[in-house]
Motif scaffolding. Sequence first.
Motif, PDB file in Angstrom:
ATOM      1  N   GLU A 119      31.334  13.810 -34.737  1.00  0.00           N
ATOM      2  CA  GLU A 119      32.407  14.567 -35.362  1.00  0.00           C
ATOM      3  C   GLU A 119      32.346  16.035 -34.953  1.00  0.00           C
ATOM      4  O   GLU A 119      33.381  16.679 -34.731  1.00  0.00           O
ATOM      5  CB  GLU A 119      32.323  14.429 -36.885  1.00  0.00           C
ATOM      6  N   SER A 145      35.385  17.893 -33.035  1.00  0.00           N
ATOM      7  CA  SER A 145      35.992  19.023 -33.734  1.00  0.00           C
ATOM      8  C   SER A 145      35.985  20.275 -32.862  1.00  0.00           C
ATOM      9  O   SER A 145      36.981  21.004 -32.788  1.00  0.00           O
ATOM     10  CB  SER A 145      35.248  19.307 -35.045  1.00  0.00           C
ATOM     11  N   ILE A 178      42.457  19.822 -37.119  1.00  0.00           N
ATOM     12  CA  ILE A 178      42.108  18.484 -37.583  1.00  0.00           C
ATOM     13  C   ILE A 178      42.971  18.118 -38.782  1.00  0.00           C
ATOM     14  O   ILE A 178      43.004  18.833 -39.776  1.00  0.00           O
ATOM     15  CB  ILE A 178      40.629  18.398 -37.981  1.00  0.00           C
TER      16      ILE A 178
END
Length: 281
Positions: A230, A234, A244
């Motif tokens: 993640e 990101s 996001i």
Amino acid sequence: MRAPRFPAISFSSSPFAVSSTAVRGRHCFPPPAVRSRNLGFDDGGSKHWDKFYKRHQNKFFKDRHYLEKDWGKYFSDDSSASPNGKVVLEVGCGAGNTVFPLVAKHPKLFVHACDFSPQAIAIVKSHVGFNEDRVNAFLCDVVNDDLCDTMMPSSIDVVTLIFVLSAVCPKKMHLILQNLKKVLKPDGHILLRDYAIGDYAQVELDKRNQMISENFYVRGDGTSAFYFSEEFLSTLFGSAGFTIVDMDVYSRQIHNRSRNITMSRRWIRAAFSQFACVVPQ
């Protein structure tokens, strides 16, 4: 050899009558001469994927009907006043396992479907559901080929990246996002589904010493695979100017009866927008 990092991850189970010429004219430019370039960590990327589709045809991947459950709100267009639906760009369309479930579910949807494998594009065009009024299938290396040569700038409502970025050298991923920004509408979205770090396949590749760089591997058939965290995803999209909307990592235990093993598969699923825009309801 450096071992891959498998941090602790929390999992979530939540989902998320016009002529052909006129239809295509609204969405497409005349196809440019195809430029021969390769995607991936070496000069053989497209060659390996072309061999993959020649060998497996449309038999390897199942149709991705689950996308409607996860992201149906992004594809639907309930405006009965407009005869035209949303426009989708499917990057790395492969054999059409995303394209054809989408056009079947959404009658007004128009899909640009690109891949850098000539064999993959040929399979899409030979599909019984292929219709040039609904699908523009074309050869493209999205790392190097300008998408604006094929479609109008700021004309795409939704971009789908389904197990695509993982096949690209991580140093080149930002080039794809820069390319996509040119054709994505200001209020458009990018939808991604891909492999997450700690996936069973990554563990097996690491055991075989097939790591190229951190979380990036080469398979036995020459194709490559990157496994996302993640944090990495990101940072990648944030650096390219995306926000996001949603992101989660989830797992599934799959039992292989023939080999008598249980595989822990991990995937990452995310939606991004160019601005902090309103998410479709």
